[in-house]
Design an enzyme around this catalytic site. Structure first.
Site, PDB file in Angstrom:
ATOM      1  CG  HIS A   1      -2.950   3.845   2.316  1.00 14.73           C
ATOM      2  ND1 HIS A   1      -3.404   3.458   1.081  1.00 14.73           N
ATOM      3  CD2 HIS A   1      -2.983   2.733   3.098  1.00 14.73           C
ATOM      4  CE1 HIS A   1      -3.692   2.175   1.114  1.00 14.73           C
ATOM      5  NE2 HIS A   1      -3.459   1.710   2.328  1.00 14.73           N
TER       6      HIS A   1
ATOM      7  CG  ASN B   1      -6.397  -0.293   1.225  1.00 19.11           C
ATOM      8  OD1 ASN B   1      -5.719   0.129   0.294  1.00 19.11           O
ATOM      9  ND2 ASN B   1      -5.873  -0.766   2.338  1.00 19.11           N
TER      10      ASN B   1
ATOM     11  CB  CYS C   1      -0.938   0.013   1.199  1.00 16.85           C
ATOM     12  SG  CYS C   1      -2.169  -1.298   1.144  1.00 16.85           S
TER      13      CYS C   1
HETATM   14  O1  UT7 Z   1      -3.170  -0.699   3.990  1.00 17.66           O
HETATM   15  C1  UT7 Z   1      -3.020  -1.527   5.094  1.00 17.66           C
HETATM   16  C2  UT7 Z   1      -4.054  -2.592   4.951  1.00 17.66           C
HETATM   17  N1  UT7 Z   1      -4.751  -2.973   6.105  1.00 17.66           N
HETATM   18  C3  UT7 Z   1      -5.270  -2.138   7.026  1.00 17.66           C
HETATM   19  O2  UT7 Z   1      -5.103  -0.965   7.032  1.00 17.66           O
HETATM   20  C4  UT7 Z   1      -6.133  -2.777   8.076  1.00 17.66           C
HETATM   21  C5  UT7 Z   1      -6.062  -2.058   9.381  1.00 17.66           C
HETATM   22  N2  UT7 Z   1      -7.071  -2.565  10.286  1.00 17.66           N
HETATM   23  C6  UT7 Z   1      -8.363  -2.176  10.213  1.00 17.66           C
HETATM   24  O3  UT7 Z   1      -8.728  -1.378   9.383  1.00 17.66           O
HETATM   25  C7  UT7 Z   1      -9.296  -2.723  11.256  1.00 17.66           C
HETATM   26  O4  UT7 Z   1      -8.572  -3.463  12.214  1.00 17.66           O
HETATM   27  C8  UT7 Z   1     -10.424  -3.640  10.655  1.00 17.66           C
HETATM   28  C9  UT7 Z   1     -11.381  -2.777   9.873  1.00 17.66           C
HETATM   29  C10 UT7 Z   1      -9.804  -4.695   9.770  1.00 17.66           C
HETATM   30  C11 UT7 Z   1     -11.188  -4.312  11.790  1.00 17.66           C
HETATM   31  O5  UT7 Z   1     -11.701  -3.330  12.676  1.00 17.66           O
HETATM   32  P1  UT7 Z   1     -11.494  -3.497  14.245  1.00 17.66           P
HETATM   33  O6  UT7 Z   1     -12.211  -2.397  14.887  1.00 17.66           O
HETATM   34  O7  UT7 Z   1     -10.006  -3.586  14.495  1.00 17.66           O
HETATM   35  O8  UT7 Z   1     -12.235  -4.833  14.531  1.00 17.66           O
HETATM   36  P2  UT7 Z   1     -11.685  -6.131  15.268  1.00 17.66           P
HETATM   37  O9  UT7 Z   1     -10.820  -6.919  14.338  1.00 17.66           O
HETATM   38  O10 UT7 Z   1     -11.138  -5.746  16.606  1.00 17.66           O
HETATM   39  O11 UT7 Z   1     -13.038  -6.906  15.472  1.00 17.66           O
HETATM   40  C12 UT7 Z   1     -14.099  -6.373  16.300  1.00 17.66           C
HETATM   41  C13 UT7 Z   1     -15.297  -7.295  16.186  1.00 17.66           C
HETATM   42  C14 UT7 Z   1     -14.933  -8.760  16.368  1.00 17.66           C
HETATM   43  O12 UT7 Z   1     -16.007  -9.377  17.034  1.00 17.66           O
HETATM   44  P3  UT7 Z   1     -15.921  -9.684  18.625  1.00 17.66           P
HETATM   45  O13 UT7 Z   1     -14.723 -10.540  18.798  1.00 17.66           O
HETATM   46  O14 UT7 Z   1     -15.776  -8.339  19.264  1.00 17.66           O
HETATM   47  O15 UT7 Z   1     -17.218 -10.344  18.888  1.00 17.66           O
HETATM   48  C15 UT7 Z   1     -14.848  -9.272  14.945  1.00 17.66           C
HETATM   49  O16 UT7 Z   1     -15.105 -10.668  14.885  1.00 17.66           O
HETATM   50  O17 UT7 Z   1     -15.862  -7.195  14.865  1.00 17.66           O
HETATM   51  C16 UT7 Z   1     -15.937  -8.475  14.271  1.00 17.66           C
HETATM   52  N3  UT7 Z   1     -15.693  -8.344  12.830  1.00 17.66           N
HETATM   53  C17 UT7 Z   1     -16.675  -8.074  11.967  1.00 17.66           C
HETATM   54  N4  UT7 Z   1     -18.003  -7.901  12.116  1.00 17.66           N
HETATM   55  C18 UT7 Z   1     -18.712  -7.642  11.015  1.00 17.66           C
HETATM   56  C19 UT7 Z   1     -14.516  -8.391  12.179  1.00 17.66           C
HETATM   57  N5  UT7 Z   1     -14.711  -8.171  10.874  1.00 17.66           N
HETATM   58  C20 UT7 Z   1     -16.031  -7.975  10.695  1.00 17.66           C
HETATM   59  C21 UT7 Z   1     -16.838  -7.690   9.586  1.00 17.66           C
HETATM   60  N6  UT7 Z   1     -18.171  -7.526   9.792  1.00 17.66           N
HETATM   61  N7  UT7 Z   1     -16.345  -7.553   8.345  1.00 17.66           N
END
Ligand code: UT7
Length: 319
Positions: free
Chosen positions: A246, A276, A112
């Site tokens: 980004h 993204n 990225c």
């Molecule tokens: O260019 C670099 C590329 N990558 C990035 O920049 C990614 C950087 N990270 C992020 O943008 C975020 O971490 C995400 C958007 C990927 C995830 O957001 P988060 O606030 O960090 O969520 P999390 O992984 O901590 O998950 C929170 C909850 C979990 O459920 P529980 O354990 O709290 O019950 C996940 O299972 O959200 C759940 N979850 C979802 N729910 C609905 C994870 N993905 C999803 C989804 N839809 N797509």
């Protein structure tokens, strides 16, 4: 001799993938995606499109904006990690479509952050007096690396391309670029090549991402980076007209803007409708704000990106 931005362009595939459509495919919701990422929809390349077709379209726009012909270009650098071939490079394929000259062309792989790395390389060549006009392209189809069943990744990534013509100028232009890598984080975000000896070659070839961990490092490193970039020029955040970040996650963008005490009205965002687009995200945002008149000649721009590797970087530009 400073390198100035002579022209910009971008291309987005017509095919839209909305959050509502994703709700039909995996356990997710429009509300969750918008709240956690800021993304509403992303563009997905159709089968006949790839990094080359999109890169060429973006490049043609940038050349037109720069009032240059492809034959005027001395070097083509393409930031990408999703070309159809291991080799030839995407840059060579793009060169073949743009010109019959033997213009040197190569790819830069920094996920990225690739466009910032490619821009930095181009800047060195121009400052050294080696080349006069360089085409810098960011183009990626990361949607093709996302396992259709993995809600972690498919909600984030879209496809697209952006391009910049960098030319030798008299003043202003790129004031500095700042690049960093930290290979010890390689296990947090990546895509493995499909194995030719495995019974199920695709099984290990989907993108892997530990989102929460990536998020934390991205926020920390980008906050340090933007402050360091300004400090290198004894500037305060008030000197910045536009942050062109980004487009990974609105919460990461907001954290960086907050560090700079910059209101979101001075931050260019496209991620609501692009998602993204990896190496394409910064040049797409840059071109969008130039074309709609927000970014004007004389404005000071801060570009930044963070991605797999990890690799991250910034560019401070007098546009
Ligand atoms: O260019 C670099 C590329 N990558 C990035 O920049 C990614 C950087 N990270 C992020 O943008 C975020 O971490 C995400 C958007 C990927 C995830 O957001 P988060 O606030 O960090 O969520 P999390 O992984 O901590 O998950 C929170 C909850 C979990 O459920 P529980 O354990 O709290 O019950 C996940 O299972 O959200 C759940 N979850 C979802 N729910 C609905 C994870 N993905 C999803 C989804 N839809 N797509």
């Amino acid at each position: 001799m400073p390198s100035v931005i002579a022209g910009t362009g971008h291309y987005l595939p017509a095919q839209r993938l909305t959050n509502t459509m994703l709700e039909q495919r995996v356990e997710t919701s429009h509300e969750w995606i918008v709240e956690r990422t800021g993304i509403h929809e992303r563009r997905i390349a159709k089968d006949s499109e790839n990094t080359v077709t999109m890169g060429v379209a973006a490049a043609r726009q940038a050349l037109q904006a720069a009032h240059l012909h492809a034959d005027d270009i001395d070097l083509i650098i393409v930031a990408t990690t999703s070309g159809d071939y291991a080799f030839p490079s995407v840059a060579c394929e793009i060169q073949a479509q743009l010109t019959t000259n033997s213009t040197p062309a190569f790819d830069v792989g920094a996920a990225c952050a690739g466009f910032i790395f490619a821009l930095s390389v181009a800047d060195q060549y121009i400052c050294a007096g080696t080349y006069r006009h360089i085409l810098v392209i960011g183009t990626d189809v990361l949607s093709r690396f996302c396992n259709p069943e993995d809600r972690n990744t498919i909600v984030l990534f879209g496809d697209g391309a952006g391009a910049v013509v960098l030319s030798a100028g008299d003043e202003g232009g790129i004031l500095s670029t700042h690049l960093y890598s930290a290979g010890e984080f390689a296990n947090l975000l990546g895509v493995k090549h499909a194995s030719r000896t495995s019974a199920d070659p695709l099984a290990e070839a989907w993108m892997f991402m530990q989102g929460r961990e990536v998020f934390k490092v991205a926020v920390t490193k980008l906050s340090e980076l933007v402050i360091e970039t300004l400090a290198a020029h004894q500037l305060t955040p008030a000197a910045i007209d536009w942050l062109v970040p980004h487009q990974a996650n609105m919460r990461i963008i907001s954290a960086t803007a907050k560090k700079l005490e910059l209101p979101l009205t001075q931050v260019v965002t496209t991620l609501a409708y692009t998602g993204n687009t990896s190496a394409a995200s910064v040049p797409i945002a840059l071109d969008t704000a130039i074309r709609d008149g927000r970014i004007q000649r004389g404005h000071k721009l801060l570009l930044e990106a963070f991605g797999g590797g990890f690799a991250w970087g910034s560019a401070l530009i007098d546009y």
